[in-house]
Design an enzyme around this catalytic site. Sequence first.
Site, PDB file in Angstrom:
ATOM      1  N   GLU A  50       3.814   3.324   6.620  1.00  0.00           N
ATOM      2  CA  GLU A  50       3.357   2.017   6.131  1.00  0.00           C
ATOM      3  C   GLU A  50       2.644   2.152   4.786  1.00  0.00           C
ATOM      4  OE1 GLU A  50       4.118  -0.861   7.077  1.00  0.00           O
ATOM      5  OE2 GLU A  50       5.122  -0.363   8.936  1.00  0.00           O
ATOM      6  N   TYR A 131      -2.534  -6.252   6.557  1.00  0.00           N
ATOM      7  CA  TYR A 131      -1.121  -5.999   6.830  1.00  0.00           C
ATOM      8  C   TYR A 131      -0.932  -4.666   7.560  1.00  0.00           C
ATOM      9  CZ  TYR A 131       3.414  -4.097   6.447  1.00  0.00           C
ATOM     10  OH  TYR A 131       4.570  -3.477   6.797  1.00  0.00           O
ATOM     11  N   ASP A 149       3.766  -9.587   5.184  1.00  0.00           N
ATOM     12  CA  ASP A 149       3.948  -8.922   3.891  1.00  0.00           C
ATOM     13  C   ASP A 149       4.848  -9.822   3.040  1.00  0.00           C
ATOM     14  OD1 ASP A 149       6.430  -8.631   5.012  1.00  0.00           O
ATOM     15  OD2 ASP A 149       6.631  -6.493   4.550  1.00  0.00           O
TER      16      ASP A 149
END
Length: 349
Positions: A50, A131, A149
């Site tokens: 991520e 996020y 996102d």
Amino acid sequence: MVHQGRDGELSPAGARTAGIRRRLLAWYRKHKRDLPWRRTEDPYRIWVSEIMLQQTRVAAALPYYARFLARFPDVQALAEAAEQDLLAAWAGLGYYSRARNLQKAAKNIVERGGFPRDHSSLRELPGVGDYTAAAVSSIAFGLPHAVLDGNVARVLSRVAPELGDIKSEAVRKRLRALAEVLLDRRRPGEFNQALMELGATVCVPKRPLCERCPVRLYCEARKQGLENQLPVRGPRPSADQRAKRLLVVEKAGKVLFWQRPAESPRLAKFWELPEPEQLPTAQVTDYAGIFRHTIVNTTYLVEVCRATVGSRPDGFHWVAKASLRVLPVSTTAKKALALYDRSLRNNTT
Ligand code: SF4
């Protein structure tokens, strides 16, 4: 029609939400790209992916991801890495603060004695925002946190549709609320990834591939031919194109209207639907859709929403739907009501 509050499974909005979830997940299982971070349940590996993907495309990140994990296979190894080794493994990816924050967070995790397992503890780690905390907590731990996102915001702004500036805080808030409503709480990680995958591969920024889209039947932008115009970036769609919202407040077969005064420079004495600014206490409950309407040289993108009010506000009248045929109702209001009625029918069939 997208319900903006908690969805009841028996309501039309609930049925629509269920349809979006079902089709999106079925599509994802069949079409998802085979990516290394999707083959693991290790929160460390998911977290690294991520962070790496924050400013890097998937194809570019793949070789770095493999090398990084070969060099630092777990949190302990990353926490103990010499800075020059860390930066060498990251070299070429740019945004080196990401690598430094990863290591700071790894040290923090080692000090805590284990990987944080909930959203708020993840959020406390350096370099982890809303996020990333939502992505890791949902994908690695199955917790019900919706991600928002850029990809997800684009998809939702089209599905909704959302006519406001996608960068504004008010719009982000609405899209976040919509993401929470749509989230499949039984499979939050898979659902979040499915939505992101849809944005990355089908609902792309320019010329979305709607024919291949699993949620096209539910997409308001698609229905209205607005998929290439959304999301809106900037305060207005364009100099001669403006956004406007009309509210349909219905109660026992009557709809809330106001009448233009006799001295109005336009459409004197015509009946109009309220705009949100006229009803500051109204609660918007659903989107009915959107249509274009041109007045002289200005084209309006008119968003129609269902709303409720506590009691009849001053200056407004309940008008029976049956009597609308004999009253002078503006074309905009007529179009909005026709769209509203159509959306009610579509959502109950
Ligand atoms: Fe995006 Fe088109 Fe799918 Fe709508 S139908 S979500 S615009 S790809």
